[in-house]
Design an enzyme around this catalytic site. Structure first.
Site, PDB file in Angstrom:
ATOM      1  CG  ASP A 146      34.546  42.872  51.712  1.00  0.00           C
ATOM      2  OD1 ASP A 146      35.628  42.503  51.402  1.00  0.00           O
ATOM      3  OD2 ASP A 146      33.209  43.532  51.023  1.00  0.00           O
ATOM      4  CB  CYS A 207      34.208  36.501  32.734  1.00  0.00           C
ATOM      5  SG  CYS A 207      36.135  35.319  32.596  1.00  0.00           S
ATOM      6  CB  CYS A 227      36.475  46.835  38.430  1.00  0.00           C
ATOM      7  SG  CYS A 227      35.229  44.906  38.881  1.00  0.00           S
TER       8      CYS A 227
END
Length: 324
Positions: A146, A207, A227
């Protein structure tokens, strides 16, 4: 090719690429990775128009860095010179014990309670490369967790580790999605795995239905600017008032779309001591969160990913919740 006959069974020597794959997968298991998949490095042709469209819709919000290095993001051979193989690795972080949020009702994403995963997994990737060089020979490459323009979920799918769910996360049939992805991009020929072609989400929309900020705008497409993880971590300005009453006490990250995913019933507790919450974090009450000082922040989150928000960011998030 030589053939050795032993008790009427013909044993053919393993081809170099297959032998390399065997060494890589056994090393991954030895280092504690739950799954390891291998893909041939190259241009992700199908992802190019999807990424371009996503960026054009400004779904990346203030994360301008996601539009940088467009070519490198789609082609690891431009990121690591001479790259031939992408090794995708899965490392579990599903907690083994009740999380401290039960005491304060202030929530962190599950991955953030222990030591910053960047440090934990980077150590393992460095060791991984050292072992491969000892067992195979000189290998040029880099480990990523990441931390660079690598489309990790797409490469993990290409390496057969799972499929991309409606929440855009990689899902694995044996352990759900509570895991970290990381990669080794190396200049070694390795026998690739077969991509997982099937989508096992089916008609499930758990979801999508559960997301309180309507961040999942289409199957597998996220408007990151809506988000909760983005709002509490990446966004540097004030959180927009339209999200008042929708944050559900998350102050760093969010697990809602994972918590409701049926595949996460297969999640098993991790075995990584460095991911255990520290004692100071366990003792924080709601008032402690509201009155947190620089000293307490530095002590409690010394090795935590929460340091990304800095104290000012964390206080902004807590204040936004408590002012609802």
């Amino acid at each position: 090719m030589s053939v050795e006959k032993i008790k009427d069974v013909y044993l053919y020597p393993m081809a170099p690429a297959e032998n390399n794959a065997s060494i890589i997968k056994s090393t991954a298991k030895r280092l504690g990775f739950d799954f390891c998949g291998i893909a041939k490095a190259g241009f992700l042709e199908e992802e190019a128009p999807r990424l371009e469209d996503w960026l054009n819709r400004n779904y990346n919000g203030e994360m301008g860095y996601l539009s940088n290095h467009f070519d490198k993001r789609l082609d690891p051979t431009k990121l690591v010179e001479g790259a031939k193989t992408v090794v995708s690795l899965v490392y579990n972080y599903y907690p083994s014990n009740e999380l401290p949020a039960e005491k304060s009702d202030i929530k962190l994403a599950k991955y953030a309670y222990g030591e910053d995963y960047h440090f934990v997994i980077r150590d393992k990737l460095n060791e991984f490369l050292e072992i491969l060089r000892e067992e195979i020979g000189e290998i040029d490459g880099r480990g990523f967790v990441d931390s660079a323009p690598v489309m990790e979920r797409q490469w993990a799918q290409k390496a057969g580790l799972g499929w991309l769910g409606k929440n855009s996360l990689l899902l694995n049939r044996e352990m759900g999605s509570f895991f970290f992805l990381s990669e080794l991009i190396i200049d070694l020929e390795v026998a690739p795995d077969t991509p997982l072609a099937k989508d096992y989400c089916g008609t499930c929309t758990a979801c999508i239905d559960a997301c309180p900020t309507d961040a999942i705008v289409d199957n597998g497409v996220i408007d990151a600017s809506r988000c909760i993880s983005y709002l509490t971590i990446e966004l540097k300005e004030a959180i927009p008032n339209e999200f008042k009453g929708k944050m559900e006490n998350w102050v760093f990250g969010c697990d809602i779309c994972q918590d409701v995913c049926p595949w996460n019933r297969f999640s098993k507790p991790h075995q990584e001591p460095r991911f255990q919450p520290n004692d100071e974090l366990k003792e924080l009450s709601k008032s402690d969160w509201q009155e947190i000082t620089e000293e307490t922040f530095g002590k409690v989150f010394k090795k935590s990913a929460v340091k990304r928000t800095k104290l000012a960011g964390l206080k902004r998030n807590v204040d936004f919740l408590t002012s609802n």
